[in-house]
Design a protein around this motif. Structure first.
Motif, PDB file in Angstrom:
ATOM      1  N   MET A   1       2.197 -13.491  -2.067  1.00 19.48           N
ATOM      2  CA  MET A   1       1.352 -14.186  -1.040  1.00 19.48           C
ATOM      3  C   MET A   1       0.981 -15.945  -1.349  1.00 19.48           C
ATOM      4  SD  MET A   1      -3.005 -13.571  -0.893  1.00 19.48           S
ATOM      5  CE  MET A   1      -3.054 -14.947  -2.017  1.00 19.48           C
ATOM      6  N   ALA A   2       1.139 -16.367  -0.096  1.00 19.72           N
ATOM      7  CA  ALA A   2       0.794 -17.740  -0.237  1.00 19.72           C
ATOM      8  C   ALA A   2      -0.759 -18.048  -0.336  1.00 19.72           C
ATOM      9  CB  ALA A   2       1.178 -18.425   1.117  1.00 19.72           C
ATOM     10  N   ASP A   3      -0.922 -19.100  -1.320  1.00 21.07           N
ATOM     11  CA  ASP A   3      -2.376 -19.541  -1.717  1.00 21.07           C
ATOM     12  C   ASP A   3      -2.892 -20.417  -0.867  1.00 21.07           C
ATOM     13  OD1 ASP A   3      -4.766 -20.199  -2.896  1.00 21.07           O
ATOM     14  OD2 ASP A   3      -3.969 -21.304  -4.597  1.00 21.07           O
ATOM     15  N   ASN A   4      -3.510 -20.053   0.356  1.00 21.25           N
ATOM     16  CA  ASN A   4      -3.939 -20.893   1.224  1.00 21.25           C
ATOM     17  C   ASN A   4      -5.645 -21.294   1.272  1.00 21.25           C
ATOM     18  OD1 ASN A   4      -4.783 -18.570   2.252  1.00 21.25           O
ATOM     19  ND2 ASN A   4      -3.746 -18.553   4.110  1.00 21.25           N
TER      20      ASN A   4
ATOM     21  N   GLU B   1       1.065  -0.807  -5.315  1.00 20.59           N
ATOM     22  CA  GLU B   1      -0.413  -0.970  -5.241  1.00 20.59           C
ATOM     23  C   GLU B   1      -1.019  -1.302  -4.001  1.00 20.59           C
ATOM     24  OE1 GLU B   1      -2.286  -2.593  -8.826  1.00 20.59           O
ATOM     25  OE2 GLU B   1      -0.449  -3.179  -9.553  1.00 20.59           O
ATOM     26  N   PHE B   2      -0.220  -2.087  -3.341  1.00 17.67           N
ATOM     27  CA  PHE B   2      -0.620  -2.910  -1.774  1.00 17.67           C
ATOM     28  C   PHE B   2      -0.342  -1.719  -0.914  1.00 17.67           C
ATOM     29  CE2 PHE B   2      -0.699  -6.719  -3.960  1.00 17.67           C
ATOM     30  CZ  PHE B   2      -1.841  -7.255  -3.315  1.00 17.67           C
ATOM     31  N   THR B   3       0.706  -0.953  -1.112  1.00 18.98           N
ATOM     32  CA  THR B   3       1.202  -0.124  -0.169  1.00 18.98           C
ATOM     33  C   THR B   3       0.247   1.290  -0.245  1.00 18.98           C
ATOM     34  OG1 THR B   3       3.518  -0.698  -0.431  1.00 18.98           O
ATOM     35  CG2 THR B   3       3.343   1.036   0.406  1.00 18.98           C
ATOM     36  N   GLY B   4      -0.027   1.474  -1.264  1.00 19.56           N
ATOM     37  CA  GLY B   4      -0.996   2.613  -1.632  1.00 19.56           C
ATOM     38  C   GLY B   4      -2.469   2.519  -0.913  1.00 19.56           C
ATOM     39  N   LEU B   5      -2.824   1.181  -0.939  1.00 17.16           N
ATOM     40  CA  LEU B   5      -4.226   0.901  -0.361  1.00 17.16           C
ATOM     41  C   LEU B   5      -3.804   0.855   1.037  1.00 17.16           C
ATOM     42  CD1 LEU B   5      -5.264  -1.961  -2.779  1.00 17.16           C
ATOM     43  CD2 LEU B   5      -6.159   0.354  -2.448  1.00 17.16           C
TER      44      LEU B   5
ATOM     45  N   LEU C   1       0.544  -4.987   3.682  1.00 14.62           N
ATOM     46  CA  LEU C   1       1.784  -4.762   3.473  1.00 14.62           C
ATOM     47  C   LEU C   1       2.407  -6.009   3.482  1.00 14.62           C
ATOM     48  CD1 LEU C   1       2.653  -1.841   6.309  1.00 14.62           C
ATOM     49  CD2 LEU C   1       2.528  -1.973   3.685  1.00 14.62           C
ATOM     50  N   THR C   2       1.786  -7.215   3.762  1.00 14.73           N
ATOM     51  CA  THR C   2       2.393  -8.399   3.765  1.00 14.73           C
ATOM     52  C   THR C   2       1.630  -9.563   2.898  1.00 14.73           C
ATOM     53  OG1 THR C   2       0.953  -9.363   5.700  1.00 14.73           O
ATOM     54  CG2 THR C   2       3.176  -8.468   6.384  1.00 14.73           C
ATOM     55  N   ARG C   3       0.876  -8.945   2.129  1.00 18.18           N
ATOM     56  CA  ARG C   3      -0.081  -9.673   1.079  1.00 18.18           C
ATOM     57  C   ARG C   3      -0.559 -10.810   2.046  1.00 18.18           C
ATOM     58  NH1 ARG C   3       1.443  -9.899  -5.046  1.00 18.18           N
ATOM     59  NH2 ARG C   3       2.234  -7.562  -5.232  1.00 18.18           N
ATOM     60  N   THR C   4      -1.475 -10.434   3.116  1.00 15.95           N
ATOM     61  CA  THR C   4      -1.942 -11.487   3.958  1.00 15.95           C
ATOM     62  C   THR C   4      -3.630 -11.239   3.970  1.00 15.95           C
ATOM     63  OG1 THR C   4      -0.137 -11.866   5.268  1.00 15.95           O
ATOM     64  CG2 THR C   4      -2.203 -12.778   6.207  1.00 15.95           C
TER      65      THR C   4
END
Length: 241
Positions: free
Chosen positions: A1-4, A140-144, A189-192
């Motif tokens: 994930m980009a840190d914006n 972990e992200f996919t489960g959520l 799914l995209t860590r956004t």
């Protein structure tokens, strides 16, 4: 994930919202000086792109539970204010956890302008969350995401049924819920992460999705979750996996 999570360097005290934020911070420090560890601004003011319709989102961090000001939402001098209160321990604990609402929470962890923070608590919270993200596994992200998909799919199914019964008002409410949770699936799914719910549905392209379009989006998401090892349907034993 980009840190914006880009935070402003300085608050514009000449604007009505900036002036109010400073006065709020000063009032809290004056009244609860021994109980408050930090005070910060989040949302559009922390990003530096607030406008006349923006809220003043203030987070007060206390040393102990049930101290400091009470949480409140109301207008002050015509400006909407959202005052939240949390203990330092609880706030750090939240930043170290992933939840199905992560796409809506992460911006607050990463982007907060400190009005009062002598112990750098907001920087510590940011680092705690970045550390969590660096260690989190894709599953972990996919489960959520699958949890959000279940909410979205359930709301979409009920909305379709209500439409058949010509209960359009309730169907519209459920469609809004379905769109939001479909957006959260996309974010996970995209860590956004997103600034708010409006930003979430707009950036993921579901804001204007009708019943059929949203159904197609949910079908695609179900296929993607299955491909990533988190199918949305299965046998009874899979419920506990």
């Amino acid at each position: 994930m980009a840190d914006n999570g880009v935070v402003i360097d300085e608050l514009d005290a000449s604007s009505p919202r900036g002036s109010l934020a400073i006065r709020l911070g000063d009032a809290v420090q004056e009244r609860w000086s021994a109980e408050v560890q930090a005070i910060g601004l989040s949302g559009s003011m922390a990003h530096g792109d607030d406008n006349e319709s923006s809220d003043v989102n203030v987070l007060v961090v206390t040393y102990r539970p049930k101290t400091g000001p009470k949480p409140a939402m109301r207008k002050v001098d015509g400006i909407p204010v959202d005052l939240r209160v949390i203990t330092a321990e609880e706030g750090l604990g939240q930043a170290r956890q992933l939840t199905p609402r992560w796409p809506l929470l992460a911006d607050g962890y990463l982007t907060t302008f400190p009005l009062h923070d002598p112990q750098n608590w907001f920087a510590d919270r940011r680092e705690a969350h970045l550390s969590l993200l660096s260690e989190a596994r894709p599953m972990e992200f996919t489960g959520l995401a699958r949890q959000d998909w279940a909410v979205a799919n359930g709301a979409h199914t009920r909305a379709a049924r209500l439409t058949q019964w010509y209960d359009t008002d309730d169907a519209m409410i459920l469609m809004a819920e379905a769109r939001l949770h479909a957006a959260l699936v996309a974010g996970l799914l995209t860590r956004t992460h997103f600034r708010n719910t409006a930003d979430a549905v707009k950036r993921t392209g579901v804001a204007a999705a009708d019943m059929q379009e949203l159904g197609a989006i949910l079908k695609y998401q179900a296929e993607e979750l299955t491909a990533r090892g988190r199918p949305v349907d299965g046998r009874l034993g899979a419920l506990f996996d």
